[in-house]
Design a protein around this motif. Structure first.
Motif, PDB file in Angstrom:
ATOM      1  N   LEU A   1       6.544  18.059   0.702  1.00  0.00           N
ATOM      2  CA  LEU A   1       5.239  19.045   0.071  1.00  0.00           C
ATOM      3  C   LEU A   1       5.335  20.289  -0.175  1.00  0.00           C
ATOM      4  O   LEU A   1       5.214  20.606  -0.964  1.00  0.00           O
ATOM      5  CB  LEU A   1       3.629  18.175   1.044  1.00  0.00           C
ATOM      6  CG  LEU A   1       3.118  19.136  -0.677  1.00  0.00           C
ATOM      7  CD1 LEU A   1       2.745  18.351  -1.521  1.00  0.00           C
ATOM      8  CD2 LEU A   1       1.497  18.815   0.282  1.00  0.00           C
TER       9      LEU A   1
ATOM     10  N   PHE B   1       1.487  11.979   5.286  1.00  0.00           N
ATOM     11  CA  PHE B   1       1.733  12.658   4.960  1.00  0.00           C
ATOM     12  C   PHE B   1       2.314  13.796   5.355  1.00  0.00           C
ATOM     13  O   PHE B   1       2.342  14.472   6.440  1.00  0.00           O
ATOM     14  CB  PHE B   1      -0.245  13.685   4.745  1.00  0.00           C
ATOM     15  CG  PHE B   1      -0.576  14.813   4.735  1.00  0.00           C
ATOM     16  CD1 PHE B   1       0.251  15.044   3.113  1.00  0.00           C
ATOM     17  CD2 PHE B   1      -0.131  16.030   5.647  1.00  0.00           C
ATOM     18  CE1 PHE B   1      -0.593  16.305   3.217  1.00  0.00           C
ATOM     19  CE2 PHE B   1      -0.916  17.012   5.053  1.00  0.00           C
ATOM     20  CZ  PHE B   1      -0.869  17.558   3.340  1.00  0.00           C
TER      21      PHE B   1
ATOM     22  N   PHE C   1      -6.190  12.985 -12.058  1.00  0.00           N
ATOM     23  CA  PHE C   1      -5.374  14.179 -11.135  1.00  0.00           C
ATOM     24  C   PHE C   1      -6.492  15.119 -10.887  1.00  0.00           C
ATOM     25  O   PHE C   1      -6.233  15.164  -9.484  1.00  0.00           O
ATOM     26  CB  PHE C   1      -4.392  14.796 -12.129  1.00  0.00           C
ATOM     27  CG  PHE C   1      -3.954  15.898 -11.021  1.00  0.00           C
ATOM     28  CD1 PHE C   1      -2.444  15.970 -10.384  1.00  0.00           C
ATOM     29  CD2 PHE C   1      -3.777  17.637 -12.114  1.00  0.00           C
ATOM     30  CE1 PHE C   1      -2.291  16.621  -9.751  1.00  0.00           C
ATOM     31  CE2 PHE C   1      -3.573  18.057 -11.026  1.00  0.00           C
ATOM     32  CZ  PHE C   1      -2.854  18.399 -10.536  1.00  0.00           C
TER      33      PHE C   1
ATOM     34  N   ALA D   1      -7.627  13.588  -7.822  1.00  0.00           N
ATOM     35  CA  ALA D   1      -7.448  13.446  -6.633  1.00  0.00           C
ATOM     36  C   ALA D   1      -6.873  14.411  -6.270  1.00  0.00           C
ATOM     37  O   ALA D   1      -6.455  15.041  -4.794  1.00  0.00           O
ATOM     38  CB  ALA D   1      -5.977  13.330  -6.763  1.00  0.00           C
ATOM     39  N   LYS D   2      -6.598  15.491  -6.552  1.00  0.00           N
ATOM     40  CA  LYS D   2      -6.380  17.545  -6.829  1.00  0.00           C
ATOM     41  C   LYS D   2      -7.246  17.840  -4.996  1.00  0.00           C
ATOM     42  O   LYS D   2      -7.046  18.248  -5.158  1.00  0.00           O
ATOM     43  CB  LYS D   2      -5.989  18.276  -7.161  1.00  0.00           C
ATOM     44  CG  LYS D   2      -5.859  19.426  -7.009  1.00  0.00           C
ATOM     45  CD  LYS D   2      -4.818  20.329  -7.909  1.00  0.00           C
ATOM     46  CE  LYS D   2      -5.537  21.989  -7.736  1.00  0.00           C
ATOM     47  NZ  LYS D   2      -4.118  22.620  -8.513  1.00  0.00           N
TER      48      LYS D   2
ATOM     49  N   LEU E   1       4.157  12.222  -7.273  1.00  0.00           N
ATOM     50  CA  LEU E   1       2.222  11.557  -6.212  1.00  0.00           C
ATOM     51  C   LEU E   1       2.108  11.186  -6.997  1.00  0.00           C
ATOM     52  O   LEU E   1       0.463  10.371  -6.343  1.00  0.00           O
ATOM     53  CB  LEU E   1       2.862  13.083  -5.679  1.00  0.00           C
ATOM     54  CG  LEU E   1       3.041  13.742  -5.205  1.00  0.00           C
ATOM     55  CD1 LEU E   1       2.458  15.176  -5.340  1.00  0.00           C
ATOM     56  CD2 LEU E   1       3.192  13.679  -4.142  1.00  0.00           C
ATOM     57  N   ILE E   2       1.804  11.081  -7.936  1.00  0.00           N
ATOM     58  CA  ILE E   2       0.504  10.211  -9.054  1.00  0.00           C
ATOM     59  C   ILE E   2       1.378   9.376 -10.368  1.00  0.00           C
ATOM     60  O   ILE E   2       2.298  10.006 -10.576  1.00  0.00           O
ATOM     61  CB  ILE E   2      -0.406  11.091  -9.691  1.00  0.00           C
ATOM     62  CG1 ILE E   2      -1.661  10.543  -9.870  1.00  0.00           C
ATOM     63  CG2 ILE E   2       0.183  12.051 -10.407  1.00  0.00           C
ATOM     64  CD1 ILE E   2      -2.540  11.711 -10.180  1.00  0.00           C
TER      65      ILE E   2
ATOM     66  N   ALA F   1       2.753  16.666 -10.124  1.00  0.00           N
ATOM     67  CA  ALA F   1       2.619  15.553  -9.451  1.00  0.00           C
ATOM     68  C   ALA F   1       3.330  14.318 -10.011  1.00  0.00           C
ATOM     69  O   ALA F   1       3.984  13.019  -9.209  1.00  0.00           O
ATOM     70  CB  ALA F   1       1.093  15.159  -9.851  1.00  0.00           C
TER      71      ALA F   1
END
Lengths: 458, 347
Positions: free
Chosen positions: A299, A294, A378, A381-382, A369-370, A364
Motif C-alpha cells: 500500500l 493487509f 468509497f 470504506a476509506k 482496491l475497490i 483505489a
C-alpha cells in the motif's frame, strides 16, 4: 561483515546521499536466525528488562523461521547511529536490497516529524530500564516484580501518543517546572523527587483543582505520579510508559515508512542490476508486494508511486480537483514535481494523514482496491481504514476523574466511535487498575448499543 | 546465559506450571486427544495473555485490503500458545496427577535396531574413509605385487584399496508391552459413561506408551459373549444384552496368547457397570486367578450408570483384593477421573 557487502554498503550509501536522502551513520551487522529472533523479540534492542513475554515472542519467531513459515530479512533500529541487522545467509542481492531499504528507513527516522522527539540513545535507555528492573527483582523478589510487570504491561496502551511532544514544550521552559525538583530520568523521579503528601480526605472535598485538572489520556503517567505505590513500582510504570511511547511513531508510520523504503530500494538498486540479478530482484519484490492481506509495503509503495506520478503530471490543485473522475484519469500538465512532493510527504505525514490526503477513488480503482460497482461506498470504506489507523488501532480512553463520587475512585471514559470494546479483556484491565489504585475503578463506555458503566472493585 | 534464554526459560517454567495447574482440565479435553498422537502438544494459554483495552470486533477492513496480515502491529496481540513435546507434556501430567511410573517386568524381546559404524565396506562416502584400513590394504597389495621396498616405504592407495567405515544394524533389547481394553456394552453404558471410558483408556494408553515405546493395542467388546473389535468400533456407543464378564476374560486369554509374558508386559483393562449375570462371577474370578499372574496389571474400572451399579467390584476385591497386579476402582463421574487413572495404573 564480508568485504563485498561492505563495498556495496558504501556504494549504496553514496547513491542514496546523491539522490537527496539524509541519514546518520548506519552500522550493518550480519546475524544468524536465532539472534535475529532474539532482536525481534526485544523490539530491536539486545538488552531489555527480564520478562517471559520476550521469551514467548522469541520462541514464536524462532519456530516460524525453523518451520520455514517466514523469515526476518532485516531489522533496523532508530538510534544514532542507526543499527541494522541483516540475516546471515541471504544472497548478496537480498542483502543489497535490504541495505538500500535500510538507508531509506534511516532517512525516514531522521526526517519524519513524528520521530523528532524520540530519544536517539534508546540503547542506553533500554539498558537502564533493564538494570532498574533487575535491581528491583533482587530487592523485592523476582516473582513479585514479574507480577507487577504483568499488571503494568496490560496498561501499556493507556498512554497519550502526544505526550512526547508536550513534554518537549515543557522542556523548553524550565521556569514552568515546580521549584526544588531535580531533572532526572522519569522512572527515577519518584526516588529523587518524592511527591508531596496527598491531601487529607477532608481537604480533598474542598480542593479547588480537580485531579487530573483536565481529562488525560496519559493514564500510565498519572498512575506513576499518583497511585499509592512503592517507588520501584512507580519506576516500572514510567519505564513501560516510556518504552511504549518510543514505539508510537513506528506504529503510526508503518505504511509510509515501509513504502518509502521500498520506493528507494527499488530506485537505488534497479539501475545496478545484472540481468541474472534482475530476475532474482523481481522475485523478491513480488514477495514483498504480494497483494494478500493487509500489506503495508504494498500500500505504501503504490501510493507513493501514485503521488510521484500525479505531481509529475500536474494532477493536483484546484483546477484538477474540479474535474470529474473520468477526465482526471487522463489530465496532464507536466511539472516534474513528483520527487519534491515525495520528500515533503515523507517529512510531514504519518499513515493517517498520508492515506487521508492521497488515497483517492482514482487510486483505489486503478489498484483494484475497490470495484467500480462499489465506488459509491468509497468514502465509507476509506473512513473505516482510517479508523483502523487512528491511535494505533486502540480505543481512545481518558482518565476523567481520580476522585469520582468524592470517594477517591477512578473514572475513565472511552471515546466511543461506534465500535464497542472487548468486554472480557477490558474487565481484566479494570481489575488490574483496581489493584494498582487500591480503590474502585469505573469505565464509561457503550455496551450493546447502550451507555454503560463498567466497574471493578465497586 | 543470554538474557533471552533467561526469558525463554521463565516462559517455559510458567507454561509447565500452567499445565500442572490445569492437569485435571486437560484430562477431559477431548480436542487434545487427537493432537497428542503427533509429536507436539499445542496448548493455548489464555490466562497468560496480557489483557488490554481493545475493540471487541475487528475494525472495518475498508477498500478490499483484506484482514490484518502477518505484518500487523495492531492491537490485541496474540494468545500465547505453548508447544510442548508430548513426552514433556505427559511427564508434567504424570507429576500433577501423581501417576505411578511403570516398571518393565523383563528385558523384553530383542526388537529395536541401532546403527553403529562397526564394519568395513569397499564403497562409501569420502568422509567415512577408514585411513588405517585403506593403507593396510595398500600395503598388502604392494607386498603381493612386490612393489614394496622397505628402505623407501611409500604407499600409494589405489581405488581397490579404499576402505570405508560402514554401519551395521545392531539388535538392542527393548521392553515391550501390550494393552487390551475390554468394554462391557450390556445396555447400561451410555454416551456419558462411554466418554469416561474413552478418556481413561486414552490416558492409560499414553502413559503405558511413555514407558514402553513399543506398545500394541487390542480391543474387545462383550455382553454375554465377547468379540474383538477395532479401535474405532470400540468407542462407538451401542447396546447389547445381558452380561457375562467371564466371556471377556476368556477371550482376553486367547487374544493375549501371541504375547508371551516372558517378552511382554501385558496389561488388561476392563470397563463395566459391574452388573454381572448371577452365576457368572465365580467363573470370572476363576479365569482371573489364572490370568492375573501373567499380567503386569489387571485394571477393572466399574463405571456407574444411570441405574446404579452392580456388585462385581466388591466381589472382586473380596476374592482377589490382596493379589498383586490387581487395580480396581470405580468411576461415578468426571471428578473421579484423576484418582481412577492413578489407581488403574497401579498407584
Amino acid at each position: 561483515m564480508r568485504k563485498e557487502l561492505r563495498r556495496w554498503a558504501e556504494r549504496l550509501r553514496e547513491r542514496a546521499l546523491a539522490e537527496g536522502l539524509s541519514f546518520p551513520p548506519v552500522l550493518f551487522e550480519e546475524v544468524g536466525p536465532e539472534e535475529m529472533a532474539m532482536l525481534a523479540a526485544y523490539g530491536g534492542f539486545p538488552r531489555r528488562y527480564p520478562h517471559w513475554r520476550f521469551g514467548s515472542e522469541y520462541l514464536r519467531y524462532r519456530e516460524t523461521y525453523r518451520y520455514g513459515l517466514g523469515r526476518i530479512y532485516e531489522l533496523v533500529v532508530n538510534t544514532h547511529p542507526v543499527r541494522a541487522y541483516l540475516l546471515e545467509g541471504n544472497t548478496l542481492l537480498a542483502q543489497k536490497l535490504v541495505m538500500a531499504h535500510v538507508y531509506a528507513h534511516a532517512d525516514f527516522f531522521q526526517n519524519n516529524l513524528a520521530f523528532k522527539p524520540i530519544p536517539k540513545d534508546m540503547h542506553e535507555e533500554m539498558a537502564h530500564h533493564a538494570a532498574f528492573v533487575e535491581k528491583a527483582m533482587e530487592r523485592h523478589g523476582a516473582r513479585s516484580v514479574e507480577e507487577f510487570l504483568d499488571l503494568a504491561l496490560s496498561l501499556e496502551n493507556l498512554i497519550d501518543p502526544q505526550a512526547l511532544y508536550i513534554q518537549r514544550k515543557e522542556d523548553a521552559s524550565p521556569e514552568e517546572r515546580p521549584p526544588g525538583r531535580l531533572r532526572v530520568r522519569p522512572y527515577l523521579d519518584p526516588y529523587v523527587n518524592p511527591p508531596p503528601e496527598p491531601p487529607k480526605e477532608a481537604e480533598e472535598g474542598a480542593s479547588p483543582t480537580p485531579l487530573p485538572p483536565r481529562p488525560t489520556r496519559d493514564i500510565l503517567g498519572f498512575l506513576a505520579r499518583h497511585a499509592p505505590l512503592a517507588p520501584w513500582q512507580k519506576g516500572i510504570l514510567e519505564i513501560i510508559r516510556e518504552e511504549s511511547l518510543y514505539y508510537v511513531p513506528q506504529a503510526a508510520t508503518k505504511i509510509l515508512n515501509e513504502g518509502w523504503a521500498t520506493y528507494w530500494h527499488t530506485r537505488l538498486l534497479l539501475p545496478l542490476l545484472s540481468p541474472q540479478e534482475a530476475l532474482e530482484f523481481a522475485e523478491l519484490q513480488a514477495g514483498l508486494l504480494a497483494p494478500h492481506g493487509f500489506n503495508p509495503y504494498r500500500l505504501g509503495y503504490l501510493l507513493l508511486k501514485e503521488v510521484e506520478d500525479r505531481w509529475d503530471k500536474g494532477r493536483f490543485g484546484p483546477e484538477y480537483k474540479a474535474l470529474p473522475l473520468g477526465e482526471r484519469l487522463t489530465y496532464e500538465r507536466p511539472t516534474g514535481e513528483g520527487l519534491k512532493k515525495l520528500f515533503q510527504v515523507r517529512t510531514i505525514h504519518t499513515d493517517l494523514g498520508f492515506l487521508d490526503s492521497f488515497l483517492t477513488p482514482e487510486f483505489a480503482l486503478r489498484q483494484r482496491l475497490i470495484s467500480p460497482e462499489d465506488l459509491p461506498r468509497f468514502a465509507e470504506a476509506k473512513k473505516a481504514l482510517l479508523f483502523r489507523l487512528t491511535n494505533g488501532g486502540y480505543p481512545i480512553v481518558e482518565l476523567v476523574d481520580a476522585n469520582y463520587g468524592n470517594r477517591g475512585e477512578l473514572l475513565l471514559e472511552h471515546a466511543y466511535e461506534g465500535v464497542e470494546l472487548d468486554l472480557r479483556k477490558t474487565k481484566a484491565v479494570l481489575e488490574n487498575l483496581h489493584r494498582l489504585w487500591g480503590r474502585p475503578v469505573h469505565l464509561r463506555t457503550v455496551v450493546e448499543g447502550k451507555e454503560a458503566l463498567l466497574s471493578a472493585g465497586g | 546465559m543470554r538474557p533471552i534464554e533467561r526469558d525463554l526459560l521463565r516462559f517455559k517454567e510458567i507454561v509447565r506450571g500452567e499445565v500442572k495447574k490445569r492437569a485435571r482440565e486437560f484430562l477431559t479435553r477431548e480436542e487434545l486427544f487427537g493432537q497428542v498422537e503427533g509429536r507436539l502438544v499445542s496448548i493455548p494459554l489464555p490466562q497468560l495473555e496480557l489483557p488490554k483495552i481493545v475493540y471487541g470486533e475487528p475494525l472495518g477492513e475498508g477498500l478490499g485490503l483484506g484482514g490484518p496480515g502477518t505484518e500487523s502491529l495492531g492491537p490485541g496481540g496474540h494468545v500465547p500458545v505453548a508447544e510442548l513435546e508430548l513426552e514433556e507434556f505427559l511427564d508434567l501430567m504424570g507429576e500433577a496427577l501423581r501417576l505411578p511410573r511403570l516398571r518393565p517386568k523383563g528385558e523384553g524381546e530383542v526388537t529395536e535396531e541401532a546403527f553403529r559404524y562397526t564394519t568395513i565396506a569397499r564403497k562409501g562416502p569420502r568422509g567415512l574413509r577408514h585411513v588405517r584400513r585403506t593403507l593396510k590394504e595398500s600395503l598388502k597389495r604392494a607386498l603381493i605385487t612386490g612393489e614394496y621396498r622397505p628402505e623407501e616405504p611409500l604407499l600409494v592407495p589405489e581405488r581397490e584399496d579404499l576402505r570405508y567405515k560402514a554401519p551395521k544394524a545392531k539388535p538392542r533389547p527393548h521392553a515391550q508391552a501390550v494393552v487390551l481394553f475390554a468394554l462391557d456394552v450390556s445396555g447400561s453404558m451410555r454416551e456419558e459413561e462411554l466418554r469416561l471410558v474413552k478418556t481413561l483408556s486414552f490416558w492409560i494408553t499414553l502413559w503405558i506408551k511413555r514407558h514402553f515405546p513399543r506398545l500394541e493395542r487390542r480391543y474387545l467388546l462383550h455382553d454375554a459373549e465377547a468379540w474383538e473389535v477395532s479401535e474405532e468400533e470400540f468407542f462407538r456407543a451401542r447396546e447389547g444384552g445381558g452380561t457375562r464378564l467371564s466371556s471377556a476374560l476368556l477371550l482376553a486369554e486367547e487374544i493375549l496368547k501371541p504375547y508371551p509374558e516372558a517378552f511382554y508386559n501385558r496389561y488388561l483393562y476392563h470397563f463395566s457397570d459391574g452388573e454381572n449375570w448371577q452365576g457368572d462371577t465365580p467363573q470370572a474370578l476363576e479365569a482371573l486367578r489364572r490370568l492375573l499372574p501373567t499380567l503386569a496389571l489387571y485394571g477393572y474400572a466399574q463405571v456407574e450408570g444411570p441405574y446404579g451399579q452392580g456388585r462385581f467390584l466388591e466381589d472382586l476385591k473380596e476374592a482377589l483384593g490382596k493379589e498383586e497386579g490387581l487395580a480396581a476402582t470405580e468411576v461415578r463421574g468426571k471428578e473421579d477421573l484423576p484418582l481412577a487413572l492413578r489407581r488403574l495404573l497401579g498407584g
